[in-house]
Design a protein around this motif. Structure first.
Motif, PDB file in Angstrom:
ATOM      1  N   HIS A  43      48.629  20.609 -69.114  1.00 54.93           N
ATOM      2  CA  HIS A  43      49.702  20.371 -70.079  1.00 54.93           C
ATOM      3  C   HIS A  43      49.900  18.876 -70.319  1.00 54.93           C
ATOM      4  O   HIS A  43      50.190  18.451 -71.444  1.00 54.93           O
ATOM      5  N   LEU A  44      49.729  18.068 -69.284  1.00 55.58           N
ATOM      6  CA  LEU A  44      49.821  16.618 -69.431  1.00 55.58           C
ATOM      7  C   LEU A  44      48.775  16.113 -70.415  1.00 55.58           C
ATOM      8  O   LEU A  44      49.075  15.311 -71.311  1.00 55.58           O
ATOM      9  N   CYS A  45      47.554  16.595 -70.265  1.00 53.24           N
ATOM     10  CA  CYS A  45      46.469  16.155 -71.149  1.00 53.24           C
ATOM     11  C   CYS A  45      46.704  16.619 -72.587  1.00 53.24           C
ATOM     12  O   CYS A  45      46.535  15.849 -73.547  1.00 53.24           O
ATOM     13  N   THR A  46      47.100  17.885 -72.743  1.00 52.33           N
ATOM     14  CA  THR A  46      47.307  18.423 -74.080  1.00 52.33           C
ATOM     15  C   THR A  46      48.491  17.764 -74.778  1.00 52.33           C
ATOM     16  O   THR A  46      48.420  17.424 -75.961  1.00 52.33           O
ATOM     17  N   ALA A  47      49.598  17.586 -74.037  1.00 53.99           N
ATOM     18  CA  ALA A  47      50.784  16.978 -74.632  1.00 53.99           C
ATOM     19  C   ALA A  47      50.529  15.527 -75.045  1.00 53.99           C
ATOM     20  O   ALA A  47      50.992  15.085 -76.100  1.00 53.99           O
ATOM     21  N   SER A  48      49.774  14.800 -74.226  1.00 50.54           N
ATOM     22  CA  SER A  48      49.477  13.406 -74.582  1.00 50.54           C
ATOM     23  C   SER A  48      48.650  13.334 -75.859  1.00 50.54           C
ATOM     24  O   SER A  48      48.882  12.467 -76.716  1.00 50.54           O
ATOM     25  N   THR A  49      47.692  14.263 -75.997  1.00 47.57           N
ATOM     26  CA  THR A  49      46.878  14.300 -77.214  1.00 47.57           C
ATOM     27  C   THR A  49      47.722  14.662 -78.426  1.00 47.57           C
ATOM     28  O   THR A  49      47.642  14.017 -79.487  1.00 47.57           O
ATOM     29  N   PHE A  50      48.546  15.717 -78.278  1.00 45.44           N
ATOM     30  CA  PHE A  50      49.351  16.178 -79.407  1.00 45.44           C
ATOM     31  C   PHE A  50      50.323  15.103 -79.879  1.00 45.44           C
ATOM     32  O   PHE A  50      50.421  14.818 -81.083  1.00 45.44           O
ATOM     33  N   PHE A  51      51.059  14.502 -78.953  1.00 42.06           N
ATOM     34  CA  PHE A  51      52.068  13.538 -79.357  1.00 42.06           C
ATOM     35  C   PHE A  51      51.462  12.214 -79.821  1.00 42.06           C
ATOM     36  O   PHE A  51      52.078  11.497 -80.617  1.00 42.06           O
ATOM     37  N   THR A  52      50.272  11.899 -79.331  1.00 38.57           N
ATOM     38  CA  THR A  52      49.582  10.728 -79.870  1.00 38.57           C
ATOM     39  C   THR A  52      49.219  10.955 -81.334  1.00 38.57           C
ATOM     40  O   THR A  52      49.414  10.071 -82.189  1.00 38.57           O
ATOM     41  N   MET A  53      48.730  12.150 -81.624  1.00 40.78           N
ATOM     42  CA  MET A  53      48.402  12.473 -83.016  1.00 40.78           C
ATOM     43  C   MET A  53      49.654  12.541 -83.865  1.00 40.78           C
ATOM     44  O   MET A  53      49.670  12.075 -85.014  1.00 40.78           O
ATOM     45  N   LEU A  54      50.722  13.118 -83.328  1.00 36.25           N
ATOM     46  CA  LEU A  54      51.966  13.222 -84.081  1.00 36.25           C
ATOM     47  C   LEU A  54      52.498  11.843 -84.465  1.00 36.25           C
ATOM     48  O   LEU A  54      52.973  11.637 -85.589  1.00 36.25           O
ATOM     49  N   SER A  55      52.407  10.889 -83.546  1.00 38.39           N
ATOM     50  CA  SER A  55      52.968   9.561 -83.782  1.00 38.39           C
ATOM     51  C   SER A  55      52.061   8.674 -84.629  1.00 38.39           C
ATOM     52  O   SER A  55      52.549   7.873 -85.431  1.00 38.39           O
ATOM     53  N   TRP A  56      50.752   8.829 -84.475  1.00 41.17           N
ATOM     54  CA  TRP A  56      49.833   7.873 -85.075  1.00 41.17           C
ATOM     55  C   TRP A  56      49.025   8.405 -86.251  1.00 41.17           C
ATOM     56  O   TRP A  56      48.286   7.629 -86.878  1.00 41.17           O
ATOM     57  N   LEU A  57      49.144   9.686 -86.581  1.00 42.74           N
ATOM     58  CA  LEU A  57      48.351  10.221 -87.696  1.00 42.74           C
ATOM     59  C   LEU A  57      48.627   9.503 -89.028  1.00 42.74           C
ATOM     60  O   LEU A  57      47.676   9.163 -89.750  1.00 42.74           O
ATOM     61  N   PRO A  58      49.910   9.269 -89.400  1.00 41.48           N
ATOM     62  CA  PRO A  58      50.128   8.541 -90.660  1.00 41.48           C
ATOM     63  C   PRO A  58      49.461   7.170 -90.673  1.00 41.48           C
ATOM     64  O   PRO A  58      48.858   6.770 -91.684  1.00 41.48           O
ATOM     65  N   THR A  59      49.555   6.449 -89.553  1.00 43.37           N
ATOM     66  CA  THR A  59      48.915   5.127 -89.478  1.00 43.37           C
ATOM     67  C   THR A  59      47.397   5.259 -89.519  1.00 43.37           C
ATOM     68  O   THR A  59      46.706   4.459 -90.182  1.00 43.37           O
ATOM     69  N   TYR A  60      46.853   6.267 -88.822  1.00 45.06           N
ATOM     70  CA  TYR A  60      45.401   6.477 -88.803  1.00 45.06           C
ATOM     71  C   TYR A  60      44.866   6.728 -90.208  1.00 45.06           C
ATOM     72  O   TYR A  60      43.860   6.120 -90.633  1.00 45.06           O
ATOM     73  N   PHE A  61      45.498   7.604 -90.949  1.00 46.77           N
ATOM     74  CA  PHE A  61      45.012   7.926 -92.293  1.00 46.77           C
ATOM     75  C   PHE A  61      45.205   6.755 -93.250  1.00 46.77           C
ATOM     76  O   PHE A  61      44.354   6.521 -94.125  1.00 46.77           O
ATOM     77  N   LYS A  62      46.300   6.026 -93.097  1.00 43.31           N
ATOM     78  CA  LYS A  62      46.513   4.867 -93.967  1.00 43.31           C
ATOM     79  C   LYS A  62      45.468   3.783 -93.726  1.00 43.31           C
ATOM     80  O   LYS A  62      44.996   3.140 -94.672  1.00 43.31           O
ATOM     81  N   ASP A  63      45.106   3.567 -92.462  1.00 38.74           N
ATOM     82  CA  ASP A  63      44.125   2.532 -92.139  1.00 38.74           C
ATOM     83  C   ASP A  63      42.700   2.964 -92.441  1.00 38.74           C
ATOM     84  O   ASP A  63      41.876   2.157 -92.899  1.00 38.74           O
ATOM     85  N   THR A  64      42.381   4.240 -92.173  1.00 34.68           N
ATOM     86  CA  THR A  64      41.001   4.720 -92.337  1.00 34.68           C
ATOM     87  C   THR A  64      40.703   5.134 -93.766  1.00 34.68           C
ATOM     88  O   THR A  64      39.593   4.904 -94.275  1.00 34.68           O
ATOM     89  N   PHE A  65      41.672   5.746 -94.433  1.00 34.85           N
ATOM     90  CA  PHE A  65      41.494   6.210 -95.814  1.00 34.85           C
ATOM     91  C   PHE A  65      42.650   5.662 -96.651  1.00 34.85           C
ATOM     92  O   PHE A  65      43.626   6.375 -96.926  1.00 34.85           O
TER      93      PHE A  65
END
Length: 388
Positions: A273-295
């Motif tokens: 759960h630690l591994c999954t939650a860290s992945t999920f919340f990292t994506m939740l927090s950084w997805l807008p920034t990731y897409f803005k920077d990459t695309f």
């Protein structure tokens, strides 16, 4: 389905210490009947449906308030000249607060009622969300005020899901918990979907402040409606006496917690759960920034909406599937493991594939698959949970 074992409610030697001993079940017959009548307070089905809709809306608003900062992070970073490190500090401070109140939220909810904890916390974090732009503009160091505000948001929102699980285990019959909990939990994706679409439009039309104002004030309004119409105006007063008295106690309260944490199955669940939650919340927090920077040319409403739109039916399907398997006689523990396999194992494959993608449609597809499969863990929170 061959991996599922039928007709066994407790399986595996790892949790044998959690079974009831004779002393737990032998006692005065009259007292046993009295306790059962006191604690058998399940909602009637019409009331359960009302609470399901209300809690779904509350979880939706929870994530509207939570995701407001990631949605606005790029615009706020430009306005206040934040570096990526400072932006990450603001986004990450939420989770430092979030991890501190998980156990406390469940403990208090078991003793005073999850609906009271939900009401108080929602009023507090809703007000904090609406007040965020004021703190940002009128503080000489916005980076510090936003970091503190997000930390407090984490503290206040950390009690939400423990309170939901406590409320569900006390008020909903076991055969319906999986669907109810997965339905309510789908509000997290509905909220992210709503704030991703409407928030992106408000961000472009009225500025980032409007995203915080709207999501915060709606959350406060939701808390008021619960107090006025479902709790009938009764104040959610939590006293030291009520914490000590409490309601039905968990069987785990009569055993040593250290003995529980020594079980390999419990340690495995914590690590995964630690591994999954860290992945999920990292994506939740950084997805807008990731897409803005990459695309850079990608539309915000596309990558802020589609992954969460896919997650809603996936969450509902996982709840129906878990309830169906248990009603057919499959082992509750085996159903839990199957749901977690899809949530933690299969979703991780698409997360790894996302690292190597170079096209926008493929990236959106991989993120959508990851979010959709992650929802399978929601049904596990209530599947087979005993009376607390």
């Amino acid at each position: 389905m061959a991996i599922l074992q039928k007709h066994g409610k407790i399986s595996g030697p790892d949790l044998v210490c959690l079974k009831e001993t004779p002393s737990d079940t032998i006692g005065d017959a009259g007292g046993h009947q009295k306790n059962w009548s006191e604690h058998n307070t399940n909602w009637p089905r019409p009331l359960a449906r009302v609470w399901t809709v209300v809690l779904l809306l509350g979880t939706c608003l929870l994530y509207c308030a939570r995701v407001a900062m990631p949605i606005c992070a790029v615009s706020m970073a430009e306005k206040f000249n934040w570096t990526k490190r400072e932006q990450g500090m603001v986004l990450g401070s939420f989770f430092w607060g979030y991890c501190f109140t998980q156990v406390l939220g469940g403990y208090v909810s078991d003793r005073v009622g999850g609906e009271k904890v939900l009401l108080l916390s929602a009023a507090a974090w809703g007000a904090m969300t609406a007040f965020t732009p004021v703190l940002a503009h009128f503080c000489s160091q916005p980076i510090f005020s936003m970091t503190l505000a997000r930390f407090l948001m984490g503290l206040l929102q950390g009690v939400h899901y423990p309170s939901l699980v406590s409320l569900c285990s006390q008020k909903v019959v076991e055969s319906e918990r999986g669907f109810l909990m997965s339905t309510v939990s789908s509000g997290s994706y509905l909220g992210t979907l709503v704030i991703g679409g409407a928030g992106s439009l408000m961000l472009d039309l009225y500025g980032w402040e409007s995203v915080f104002y709207v999501s915060g004030l709606l959350s406060v309004l939701w808390a008021y409606c619960i107090w006025k119409y479902l709790l009938r105006g009764e104040g959610p007063i939590i006293t030291l006496e009520s914490l000590g008295r409490g309601g039905p106690r968990s069987k785990l309260s009569r055993r040593h917690w250290l003995r529980l944490f020594k079980q390999p199955a419990v340690c495995a669940v914590i690590i995964t759960h630690l591994c999954t939650a860290s992945t999920f919340f990292t994506m939740l927090s950084w997805l807008p920034t990731y897409f803005k920077d990459t695309f850079p040319d990608a539309k915000g409403w596309v990558f802020n909406v589609i992954p969460w739109f896919v997650a809603i039916p996936s969450s509902l399907f996982s709840g129906c599937l878990s309830d169906h398997l248990i009603s057919r006689g499959f082992d509750t523990a085996a159903v839990r493991k199957l749901m977690q396999f899809f949530s933690m194992g299969v979703s991780s494959v698409f997360t790894l594939l996302l690292c190597g993608t170079t096209t926008f449609p493929t990236a959106v597809a991989f993120v959508s698959a990851t979010m959709g499969l992650t929802t399978f863990s929601h049904s596990v929170m209530a599947v087979g949970g005993g009376r607390r």
